[in-house]
Design a protein around this motif. Sequence first.
Motif, PDB file in Angstrom:
ATOM      1  N   ARG A 202     -10.263  -2.626   6.667  1.00 22.90           N
ATOM      2  CA  ARG A 202     -10.169  -2.010   5.329  1.00 22.90           C
ATOM      3  C   ARG A 202     -10.316  -3.067   4.236  1.00 22.90           C
ATOM      4  NH1 ARG A 202     -10.656   3.538   5.313  1.00 22.90           N
ATOM      5  NH2 ARG A 202     -10.794   3.820   7.536  1.00 22.90           N
ATOM      6  N   TRP A 203      -9.736  -4.243   4.491  1.00 23.24           N
ATOM      7  CA  TRP A 203      -9.865  -5.345   3.536  1.00 23.24           C
ATOM      8  C   TRP A 203     -11.352  -5.685   3.367  1.00 23.24           C
ATOM      9  CZ3 TRP A 203      -6.207  -7.904   0.599  1.00 23.24           C
ATOM     10  CH2 TRP A 203      -6.579  -9.130   0.027  1.00 23.24           C
ATOM     11  N   GLU A 204     -12.074  -5.685   4.497  1.00 23.83           N
ATOM     12  CA  GLU A 204     -13.506  -6.003   4.449  1.00 23.83           C
ATOM     13  C   GLU A 204     -14.303  -4.875   3.801  1.00 23.83           C
ATOM     14  OE1 GLU A 204     -14.760  -8.888   4.888  1.00 23.83           O
ATOM     15  OE2 GLU A 204     -12.762  -9.597   5.432  1.00 23.83           O
ATOM     16  N   LEU A 205     -13.886  -3.644   4.057  1.00 25.52           N
ATOM     17  CA  LEU A 205     -14.589  -2.516   3.396  1.00 25.52           C
ATOM     18  C   LEU A 205     -14.366  -2.580   1.893  1.00 25.52           C
ATOM     19  CD1 LEU A 205     -13.776   0.407   5.862  1.00 25.52           C
ATOM     20  CD2 LEU A 205     -16.069  -0.315   5.181  1.00 25.52           C
ATOM     21  N   GLY A 206     -13.187  -3.039   1.509  1.00 23.24           N
ATOM     22  CA  GLY A 206     -12.930  -3.333   0.103  1.00 23.24           C
ATOM     23  C   GLY A 206     -12.293  -2.219  -0.687  1.00 23.24           C
ATOM     24  N   GLY A 207     -11.872  -2.577  -1.885  1.00 26.07           N
ATOM     25  CA  GLY A 207     -11.370  -1.639  -2.887  1.00 26.07           C
ATOM     26  C   GLY A 207     -10.335  -0.667  -2.346  1.00 26.07           C
ATOM     27  N   LEU A 208     -10.566   0.598  -2.607  1.00 26.12           N
ATOM     28  CA  LEU A 208      -9.565   1.619  -2.296  1.00 26.12           C
ATOM     29  C   LEU A 208      -9.549   2.038  -0.827  1.00 26.12           C
ATOM     30  CD1 LEU A 208     -10.001   3.901  -5.444  1.00 26.12           C
ATOM     31  CD2 LEU A 208      -8.512   1.939  -5.140  1.00 26.12           C
ATOM     32  N   TYR A 209     -10.415   1.424  -0.009  1.00 26.97           N
ATOM     33  CA  TYR A 209     -10.467   1.824   1.403  1.00 26.97           C
ATOM     34  C   TYR A 209      -9.121   1.622   2.105  1.00 26.97           C
ATOM     35  CZ  TYR A 209     -15.488   2.731   1.519  1.00 26.97           C
ATOM     36  OH  TYR A 209     -16.732   3.273   1.318  1.00 26.97           O
ATOM     37  N   MET A 210      -8.345   0.667   1.617  1.00 26.58           N
ATOM     38  CA  MET A 210      -7.047   0.420   2.236  1.00 26.58           C
ATOM     39  C   MET A 210      -6.164   1.679   2.168  1.00 26.58           C
ATOM     40  SD  MET A 210      -5.328  -1.829   3.871  1.00 26.58           S
ATOM     41  CE  MET A 210      -5.909  -3.488   3.582  1.00 26.58           C
ATOM     42  N   MET A 211      -6.355   2.465   1.128  1.00 29.41           N
ATOM     43  CA  MET A 211      -5.541   3.676   0.968  1.00 29.41           C
ATOM     44  C   MET A 211      -5.813   4.689   2.071  1.00 29.41           C
ATOM     45  SD  MET A 211      -3.806   3.153  -1.714  1.00 29.41           S
ATOM     46  CE  MET A 211      -3.074   4.750  -1.924  1.00 29.41           C
ATOM     47  N   ARG A 212      -6.933   4.499   2.754  1.00 26.03           N
ATOM     48  CA  ARG A 212      -7.316   5.461   3.784  1.00 26.03           C
ATOM     49  C   ARG A 212      -7.272   4.838   5.181  1.00 26.03           C
ATOM     50  NH1 ARG A 212      -8.382   7.457  -0.692  1.00 26.03           N
ATOM     51  NH2 ARG A 212      -9.650   5.911  -1.743  1.00 26.03           N
ATOM     52  N   ALA A 213      -6.486   3.761   5.305  1.00 28.73           N
ATOM     53  CA  ALA A 213      -6.387   3.067   6.590  1.00 28.73           C
ATOM     54  C   ALA A 213      -5.785   3.977   7.659  1.00 28.73           C
ATOM     55  CB  ALA A 213      -5.545   1.807   6.444  1.00 28.73           C
ATOM     56  N   PHE A 214      -4.748   4.720   7.253  1.00 32.67           N
ATOM     57  CA  PHE A 214      -4.110   5.679   8.167  1.00 32.67           C
ATOM     58  C   PHE A 214      -3.725   6.921   7.373  1.00 32.67           C
ATOM     59  CE2 PHE A 214      -3.382   1.598  10.271  1.00 32.67           C
ATOM     60  CZ  PHE A 214      -3.926   1.888  11.519  1.00 32.67           C
ATOM     61  N   ALA A 215      -3.689   8.034   8.057  1.00 35.43           N
ATOM     62  CA  ALA A 215      -3.434   9.307   7.371  1.00 35.43           C
ATOM     63  C   ALA A 215      -2.050   9.317   6.716  1.00 35.43           C
ATOM     64  CB  ALA A 215      -3.564  10.461   8.354  1.00 35.43           C
ATOM     65  N   ASP A 216      -1.122   8.507   7.286  1.00 38.94           N
ATOM     66  CA  ASP A 216       0.254   8.565   6.788  1.00 38.94           C
ATOM     67  C   ASP A 216       0.640   7.328   5.981  1.00 38.94           C
ATOM     68  OD1 ASP A 216       0.151   6.841   8.898  1.00 38.94           O
ATOM     69  OD2 ASP A 216       1.807   7.719  10.023  1.00 38.94           O
ATOM     70  N   ILE A 217      -0.347   6.635   5.454  1.00 40.13           N
ATOM     71  CA  ILE A 217      -0.021   5.381   4.747  1.00 40.13           C
ATOM     72  C   ILE A 217       0.858   5.634   3.516  1.00 40.13           C
ATOM     73  CG2 ILE A 217      -2.116   5.257   3.303  1.00 40.13           C
ATOM     74  CD1 ILE A 217      -2.110   2.177   4.101  1.00 40.13           C
ATOM     75  N   LEU A 218       0.776   6.840   2.975  1.00 33.52           N
ATOM     76  CA  LEU A 218       1.605   7.140   1.797  1.00 33.52           C
ATOM     77  C   LEU A 218       2.825   8.000   2.133  1.00 33.52           C
ATOM     78  CD1 LEU A 218      -1.153   7.614  -0.884  1.00 33.52           C
ATOM     79  CD2 LEU A 218       0.725   5.965  -0.977  1.00 33.52           C
ATOM     80  N   THR A 219       3.041   8.206   3.425  1.00 32.10           N
ATOM     81  CA  THR A 219       4.216   8.996   3.800  1.00 32.10           C
ATOM     82  C   THR A 219       5.126   8.268   4.788  1.00 32.10           C
ATOM     83  OG1 THR A 219       2.830  10.118   5.427  1.00 32.10           O
ATOM     84  CG2 THR A 219       3.245  11.302   3.359  1.00 32.10           C
ATOM     85  N   ASP A 220       4.580   7.378   5.582  1.00 34.32           N
ATOM     86  CA  ASP A 220       5.424   6.648   6.534  1.00 34.32           C
ATOM     87  C   ASP A 220       5.753   5.266   5.953  1.00 34.32           C
ATOM     88  OD1 ASP A 220       6.399   4.981   8.586  1.00 34.32           O
ATOM     89  OD2 ASP A 220       5.516   6.299  10.105  1.00 34.32           O
ATOM     90  N   PRO A 221       7.020   5.045   5.586  1.00 34.93           N
ATOM     91  CA  PRO A 221       7.360   3.780   4.931  1.00 34.93           C
ATOM     92  C   PRO A 221       7.064   2.552   5.791  1.00 34.93           C
ATOM     93  CG  PRO A 221       9.325   5.186   5.189  1.00 34.93           C
ATOM     94  CD  PRO A 221       8.159   5.944   5.745  1.00 34.93           C
ATOM     95  N   GLU A 222       7.176   2.708   7.116  1.00 32.20           N
ATOM     96  CA  GLU A 222       6.958   1.526   7.957  1.00 32.20           C
ATOM     97  C   GLU A 222       5.474   1.155   8.018  1.00 32.20           C
ATOM     98  OE1 GLU A 222      10.897   2.321  10.655  1.00 32.20           O
ATOM     99  OE2 GLU A 222       8.926   2.544  11.596  1.00 32.20           O
TER     100      GLU A 222
END
Length: 537
Positions: A265-285
């Motif tokens: 995701r870092w290599e894809l760049g920009g906002l791609y990190m937000m889509r690394a995993f479906a639960d990145i904004l719901t699973d705190p770990e």
Amino acid sequence: MVDAVVVGAGLAGVSALYHLRRQGIRVLVLEASDGIGGTWYHNRYPGARCDIESLDYSYSFSEELQQDWHWSERYASQQEILAYVQHVVDRFDLRKDIELNARVVSAVFDETDGRWAVRTENGQQFSAKYCLLATGVLSAAQVPQIRGTESFQGRSYHTADWPTEGVDLSGDRVGVIGTGSSGTQLIPLVAEQAAHLYVFQRTPNFVMPAQNRPMDPDLERHWKEHYPELRKKARATRNGHNQISNPLRGKDVSPEERRAEFERRWELGGLYMMRAFADILTDPEVNAEAGDFAREKIRQIVDDPATAEALMPPRELALGTKRLCSGTNYYETYNRDNVTLVNLREAPIEAVTPTGIRTADGSEYELDVIVYATGFDAMTGSFLRIDVRGRGGLSLREKWQHGPRTYLGVMTHGFPNLFILAGPQTPSVFSNMVNQAEIHVEWVNECIAHLEKNEIDTIEANEDAENAWVDHVNELASRTLYAQSRNSWFWGANTPGKPRVFMPYVGGIDRYLQKLGEVVAHGYEGFTLRSRQLARA
Ligand SMILES: Cc1cc2nc3c(=O)[nH]c(=O)nc-3n(C[C@H](O)[C@H](O)[C@H](O)COP(=O)(O)OP(=O)(O)OC[C@H]3O[C@@H](n4cnc5c(N)ncnc54)[C@H](O)[C@@H]3O)c2cc1C
């Protein structure tokens, strides 16, 4: 006499003019500034560019337009987007219905004739059956209340009000206040020009490398061959664009695989990190792991360990809960000899002085130029700076004093025939906003066609439907990490005196679009449509 007044000539206002005019509605667009393009007209600071791929961040309404236009970079610069909007305006002969230097100060609904009286700062008044507010969620510039700002004897600029002729900073001692999206785009380019750059940072945010590059001809060809499908695909996603999302949850894979995904995701760049995993904004770990990954990158890039430490977002800031920044050479810039990071968490700004900035520890920074990269009174600011009055003189400012209240983000109870484009309680800032604007414009356009065809005078959101939508918006947000990190403009935290209410809709473009469609299919469910002869709910 016009049928519709549209306030604002950004991407949403221009699209509204195009569509409404095509169905025979007489439209007048009133624009406060002296140019067309909204965000892309105002934010002319060095480094300003979009962080959604240009091919996605563009209008879909004309196949000829999409085929003819060539984007030169993966992420278009401000200049290129502005040129694009101006091309669209000329190509579809829209300019003649846009009045510039026409800041709307009030819009008042007259119940006797069912029309809106729209007044501008310079005293012009227009009457229209429909009023569309396309004033933008990131357009009311936020100037911080710092003691002494008026006393500064050097030059000051706000990133959202950058001089058209540009600014020469060569040889200057420059202070940049603010390290959000605008600041982090601007800082590397200012550092290249300035004699010395001081970056005044309060809360560091995560800055992903944009990985911008010249447009790949094969990719462009692919898009031009498949535009209709790709546009459709974008609308079937949460964020309204074609960035690759990983459907897996973080804990579906091993720690090594998670790390590999973050790296990808870092290599894809920009906002791609937000889509690394479906639960990145719901699973705190999972989120914390992504945050740690980014911190590690900062540590690797920034030579001075103390500066690296100061650039690390605090652990309580979940990645993405402040809008993720996308920059080029941002962290690398702190390795330059002419750049100093001033950590305001240790010593806040005490005052702007005639010669610079003084911080609470007594340090004086001598400056020739201060750049305020301090963002916006976001989501509601531009709407509430207008004195909008609905039925019975109801004031929008009063109605929204504890936070915005809308039905579907598109209308608000008590304000018939007043449409809000790409505003609060819609996916807006969590999506590709051109797509969001087009979705709204298409919906409003269809709605107005329905009213005209059926000789209906007004449409108004019902209070119960509105209450249910507000609850739904809040309920969805409460299930995410946004609910825990309230120190962002999503919550109004950057604007003194603003209620801390979460303003965007996290449900996604796909779900939102479905809801808009269902409402229409059920005969404008949740709205009251009235004509002189009959009133029906
Ligand atoms: C620096 C920056 C980068 C961004 N990058 C992205 C991105 O990469 N992707 C993305 O999806 N979104 C991005 N955005 C969000 C961006 O605002 C939207 O994408 C989009 O341009 C909004 O269009 P709009 O027409 O709704 O509003 P705006 O472009 O804000 O236009 C509103 C217009 O209304 C005018 N106006 C306001 N009040 C009045 C009044 N009272 N009377 C008359 N006119 C008025 C303003 O002058 C302005 O011209 C970015 C925003 C900023 C600030």
